[in-house]
Design a protein around this motif. Structure first.
Motif, mmCIF file in Angstrom:
data_model
loop_
_atom_site.group_PDB
_atom_site.id
_atom_site.type_symbol
_atom_site.label_atom_id
_atom_site.label_comp_id
_atom_site.label_asym_id
_atom_site.label_seq_id
_atom_site.Cartn_x
_atom_site.Cartn_y
_atom_site.Cartn_z
ATOM 1 N N MET A 1 0.768 -1.253 0.036
ATOM 2 C CA MET A 1 0.088 -0.059 0.064
ATOM 3 C C MET A 1 0.800 1.279 -0.015
ATOM 4 O O MET A 1 0.668 2.104 -0.735
ATOM 5 N N LYS A 2 1.917 1.162 0.796
ATOM 6 C CA LYS A 2 2.852 2.520 0.797
ATOM 7 C C LYS A 2 3.493 2.563 -0.559
ATOM 8 O O LYS A 2 3.789 3.794 -0.879
ATOM 9 N N LYS A 3 3.903 1.812 -1.272
ATOM 10 C CA LYS A 3 4.376 1.659 -2.581
ATOM 11 C C LYS A 3 3.360 2.408 -3.663
ATOM 12 O O LYS A 3 3.775 3.372 -4.256
ATOM 13 N N VAL A 4 2.176 2.029 -3.547
ATOM 14 C CA VAL A 4 1.188 2.682 -4.241
ATOM 15 C C VAL A 4 0.857 4.030 -4.104
ATOM 16 O O VAL A 4 0.878 4.845 -4.787
ATOM 17 N N LEU A 5 0.882 4.483 -2.636
ATOM 18 C CA LEU A 5 0.655 6.002 -2.191
ATOM 19 C C LEU A 5 2.002 6.775 -2.652
ATOM 20 O O LEU A 5 1.647 7.687 -3.214
ATOM 21 N N ARG A 6 3.078 6.199 -2.687
ATOM 22 C CA ARG A 6 4.414 6.963 -3.064
ATOM 23 C C ARG A 6 4.522 7.110 -4.471
ATOM 24 O O ARG A 6 4.702 8.112 -4.752
ATOM 25 N N THR A 7 3.938 5.894 -5.166
ATOM 26 C CA THR A 7 3.993 6.098 -6.750
ATOM 27 C C THR A 7 3.031 7.141 -7.027
ATOM 28 O O THR A 7 3.319 8.179 -7.888
ATOM 29 N N ILE A 8 1.818 7.320 -6.493
ATOM 30 C CA ILE A 8 0.734 8.325 -6.944
ATOM 31 C C ILE A 8 1.350 9.664 -6.335
ATOM 32 O O ILE A 8 1.296 10.571 -7.537
ATOM 33 N N LEU A 9 1.770 9.857 -5.402
ATOM 34 C CA LEU A 9 2.596 10.993 -4.997
ATOM 35 C C LEU A 9 3.715 11.736 -5.700
ATOM 36 O O LEU A 9 3.454 12.865 -6.295
ATOM 37 N N PHE A 10 4.553 10.723 -6.280
ATOM 38 C CA PHE A 10 5.628 11.107 -7.119
ATOM 39 C C PHE A 10 4.977 11.334 -8.412
ATOM 40 O O PHE A 10 5.544 12.410 -8.990
ATOM 41 N N SER A 11 4.155 10.630 -9.027
ATOM 42 C CA SER A 11 3.240 11.049 -10.326
ATOM 43 C C SER A 11 2.749 12.132 -10.247
ATOM 44 O O SER A 11 2.807 13.031 -11.253
ATOM 45 N N LEU A 12 2.093 12.814 -9.191
ATOM 46 C CA LEU A 12 1.373 14.022 -8.934
ATOM 47 C C LEU A 12 2.485 15.082 -8.912
ATOM 48 O O LEU A 12 2.254 16.070 -9.676
ATOM 49 N N ILE A 13 3.541 15.033 -8.301
ATOM 50 C CA ILE A 13 4.451 15.878 -8.341
ATOM 51 C C ILE A 13 5.333 16.112 -9.533
ATOM 52 O O ILE A 13 5.316 17.045 -9.992
#
Length: 174
Positions: free
Chosen positions: A1-13
């Motif tokens: 779950m952390k990996k998915v959130l991190r991926t989404i956050l970096f994608s948004l940035i």
């Protein structure tokens, strides 16, 4: 779950950074103050002085150049953006001050590159009128170039009043 959130956050940035860079690029391109006009006119003057003071090559003697100093689309964009100082329209993109210097420099560019432009007569006639202080053609000039570029938004509807123009100049050039 952390990996998915991190991926989404970096994608948004990443998207925000790319969006900001794209916005900056578009604004920088559309808000050109006409600096290129002065640079190209100066280049032409230097070439003329150089031809007078040194032995000119055959190419310079005949005035035969393979490329224009400024491409025709840029000439059209600058003339179009200069009309924004005089015309009323729902939307205007870009502003180049319709100063004596910019008019004179554009005229120099058009005359020097007359044989390279499809609409040289139109540009020269327009700029000569403006040089004489006659801006009554600004709506026609704006809409002619707007049509050449298949404009869909921002058709000129009339000339500004002196007060509207002063406000536009203050907002965009001072």
């Amino acid at each position: 779950m952390k990996k998915v959130l991190r991926t989404i956050l970096f994608s948004l940035i990443g998207l925000l950074v790319l969006g900001g860079a794209g916005y900056w690029f578009v604004q920088d391109f559309l808000e050109d103050d006409g600096g290129e006009i002065s640079k190209v006119a100066e280049k032409i003057e230097q070439r003329e002085v150089s031809a007078e003071t040194t032995e000119a090559t055959e190419e310079t003697k005949t005035g035969d150049k393979t490329d224009a100093d400024m491409d025709e689309e840029r000439v059209q964009i600058y003339l179009h953006q200069m009309t924004h100082q005089k015309i009323t329209a729902d939307k205007k993109r870009g502003a180049v001050e319709m100063s004596e210097e910019n008019i004179g420099n554009m005229l120099k560019i058009v005359k020097e590159n007359f044989d390279h432009y499809e609409h040289s007569d139109f540009y020269e006639k327009t700029l000569l009128s403006w040089q004489e202080g006659d801006f009554s053609n600004a709506v026609s000039v704006h809409n002619t170039i707007w049509n050449w570029h298949n404009g869909t938004v921002g058709r000129a509807t009339g000339l500004m009043s002196a007060e509207q123009e002063a406000e536009y100049v203050e907002k965009n050039f001072r």
